[in-house]
Design a protein around this motif. Structure first.
Motif, PDB file in Angstrom:
ATOM      1  N   THR A 140       0.818  -1.222   0.000  1.00 53.85           N
ATOM      2  CA  THR A 140       0.000   0.000   0.000  1.00 53.85           C
ATOM      3  C   THR A 140       0.847   1.267   0.000  1.00 53.85           C
ATOM      4  O   THR A 140       0.357   2.332  -0.365  1.00 53.85           O
ATOM      5  N   ILE A 141       2.113   1.152   0.395  1.00 57.26           N
ATOM      6  CA  ILE A 141       2.989   2.324   0.354  1.00 57.26           C
ATOM      7  C   ILE A 141       4.122   2.138  -0.654  1.00 57.26           C
ATOM      8  O   ILE A 141       5.147   2.822  -0.590  1.00 57.26           O
ATOM      9  N   GLY A 142       3.948   1.207  -1.570  1.00 56.24           N
ATOM     10  CA  GLY A 142       4.873   1.105  -2.688  1.00 56.24           C
ATOM     11  C   GLY A 142       6.099   0.245  -2.471  1.00 56.24           C
ATOM     12  O   GLY A 142       6.999   0.225  -3.314  1.00 56.24           O
ATOM     13  N   ILE A 143       6.160  -0.450  -1.331  1.00 57.80           N
ATOM     14  CA  ILE A 143       7.250  -1.400  -1.125  1.00 57.80           C
ATOM     15  C   ILE A 143       6.619  -2.787  -0.980  1.00 57.80           C
ATOM     16  O   ILE A 143       5.483  -2.992  -1.379  1.00 57.80           O
ATOM     17  N   GLY A 144       7.340  -3.740  -0.459  1.00 64.71           N
ATOM     18  CA  GLY A 144       6.795  -5.079  -0.271  1.00 64.71           C
ATOM     19  C   GLY A 144       7.496  -5.756   0.887  1.00 64.71           C
ATOM     20  O   GLY A 144       8.560  -5.311   1.317  1.00 64.71           O
ATOM     21  N   PRO A 145       6.941  -6.855   1.396  1.00 64.95           N
ATOM     22  CA  PRO A 145       7.559  -7.553   2.530  1.00 64.95           C
ATOM     23  C   PRO A 145       8.713  -8.449   2.087  1.00 64.95           C
ATOM     24  O   PRO A 145       8.736  -9.649   2.371  1.00 64.95           O
ATOM     25  N   LYS A 239      15.704   0.450  -1.946  1.00 67.31           N
ATOM     26  CA  LYS A 239      15.592   1.190  -3.209  1.00 67.31           C
ATOM     27  C   LYS A 239      14.161   1.652  -3.448  1.00 67.31           C
ATOM     28  O   LYS A 239      13.915   2.802  -3.815  1.00 67.31           O
ATOM     29  N   LEU A 240      13.211   0.763  -3.217  1.00 64.57           N
ATOM     30  CA  LEU A 240      11.813   1.085  -3.478  1.00 64.57           C
ATOM     31  C   LEU A 240      11.273   2.194  -2.584  1.00 64.57           C
ATOM     32  O   LEU A 240      10.403   2.964  -2.990  1.00 64.57           O
ATOM     33  N   VAL A 241      11.794   2.267  -1.351  1.00 64.22           N
ATOM     34  CA  VAL A 241      11.275   3.262  -0.408  1.00 64.22           C
ATOM     35  C   VAL A 241      11.578   4.689  -0.874  1.00 64.22           C
ATOM     36  O   VAL A 241      10.963   5.653  -0.405  1.00 64.22           O
ATOM     37  N   LEU A 242      12.515   4.821  -1.824  1.00 63.47           N
ATOM     38  CA  LEU A 242      12.854   6.139  -2.367  1.00 63.47           C
ATOM     39  C   LEU A 242      12.025   6.498  -3.600  1.00 63.47           C
ATOM     40  O   LEU A 242      12.169   7.597  -4.150  1.00 63.47           O
ATOM     41  N   SER A 243      11.154   5.597  -4.024  1.00 64.28           N
ATOM     42  CA  SER A 243      10.363   5.822  -5.244  1.00 64.28           C
ATOM     43  C   SER A 243       9.357   6.952  -5.051  1.00 64.28           C
ATOM     44  O   SER A 243       8.949   7.274  -3.933  1.00 64.28           O
ATOM     45  N   ALA A 244       8.957   7.547  -6.168  1.00 63.19           N
ATOM     46  CA  ALA A 244       7.970   8.626  -6.135  1.00 63.19           C
ATOM     47  C   ALA A 244       6.644   8.121  -5.556  1.00 63.19           C
ATOM     48  O   ALA A 244       5.965   8.839  -4.815  1.00 63.19           O
ATOM     49  N   PHE A 245       6.289   6.876  -5.894  1.00 60.38           N
ATOM     50  CA  PHE A 245       5.040   6.294  -5.380  1.00 60.38           C
ATOM     51  C   PHE A 245       5.061   6.256  -3.860  1.00 60.38           C
ATOM     52  O   PHE A 245       4.099   6.660  -3.197  1.00 60.38           O
ATOM     53  N   THR A 246       6.169   5.768  -3.308  1.00 58.80           N
ATOM     54  CA  THR A 246       6.263   5.638  -1.851  1.00 58.80           C
ATOM     55  C   THR A 246       6.280   6.992  -1.170  1.00 58.80           C
ATOM     56  O   THR A 246       5.622   7.193  -0.145  1.00 58.80           O
TER      57      THR A 246
END
Length: 255
Positions: A140-145, A239-246
């Motif tokens: 839901t915040i653009g990352i994953g477990p 890496k994903l936590v820095l995405s625009a989506f997140t």
């Protein structure tokens, strides 16, 4: 009572060959990096203690077992190195649980989210109350477990992990978790849970310690590459936590 300490609390009590490790944090028993580091070191220390036969892992309070990693620290990440360090927190704890040499009983009195589900899955045997629902909300915040996926999948299977991960806004109740293998037993009250956890720990502690240690090795057979694997997964999340989506999702959550 739940601790009011900003960096959380961690206490270990050893009695009759049973080490009870209890953690707490005012934000629903979530884990800042410093508390994860303390838990990792404590697991290693207790694992080497010859007077300990079995470990109980539990948290403070009645409502929440663990809300995962600290959201405040998550939103403060500004680069990949910080991101990897953040997500390596749970990776290191899981690896410590895996390699500490002592069987770990999880006592789960309430809800668990994200990394909290990973902690439960890393226990060798877990008991819970009816209130111990679980959720993996990372998508839901653009990352994953990604860090906890190997241990969750190993415990409950690919299909159940997919259900948890993809249906990221849905809580699954304790009986669903028991059916899938995350919990071994579920109780109506915390009092009943506490009593049965102690009784089970005492039973294990009465067995041959060498046999318990060998059983631990057998249960974790095939995970010898997890130091590298979980570190690689932490890098993906970092890496994903820095995405625009997140960033947009986090800003929306903060508002």
């Amino acid at each position: 009572m739940t601790t009011t300490r900003q960096n959380g609390s961690l206490y270990t009590h050893i009695h009759a060959k049973i080490a009870t490790i209890e953690f707490g944090h005012p934000a629903s028993n979530s884990f800042p990096i410093k508390l994860l580091e303390r838990l990792q070191k404590e697991l290693i220390t207790v694992g080497k203690n010859p007077d300990v036969a079995v470990i109980i892992l539990k948290s403070e309070g009645k409502k929440t077992f663990c809300a995962g990693a600290s959201f405040d620290e998550l939103i403060a990440i500004t680069n990949k190195d910080e991101g990897k360090l953040f997500f390596n927190g749970f990776a290191n704890v899981i690896n410590a649980m895996r390699t500490c040499g002592k069987l770990i009983i999880g006592s789960v009195q309430g809800k668990a989210v994200g990394g909290g589900v990973g902690l439960i899955a890393a226990c060798d045997y877990a008991m819970a109350t009816e209130n111990a629902s679980i959720k993996l909300s990372e998508l839901t915040i653009g990352i994953g477990p990604f860090v906890i996926e190997p241990i969750v999948t190993r415990k409950i299977g690919v299909a159940a992990t997919a259900t948890l991960t993809l249906d990221a806004t849905q809580w699954q109740n304790a009986y669903w978790a028991k059916e899938k293998g995350l919990y071994s037993r579920v109780f109506e009250t915390k009092k009943a849970l506490d009593e049965e956890v102690i009784l089970f720990a005492e039973k294990l502690a009465s067995y041959n310690k060498e046999a318990l240690s060998e059983m631990k090795n057998v249960l974790w057979y095939g995970t010898e590459n997890w130091n590298e694997l979980l570190s690689e997964r932490a890098e993906i999340s970092g890496k994903l936590v820095l995405s625009a989506f997140t960033k947009k999702a986090i800003e929306k959550f903060k508002k």
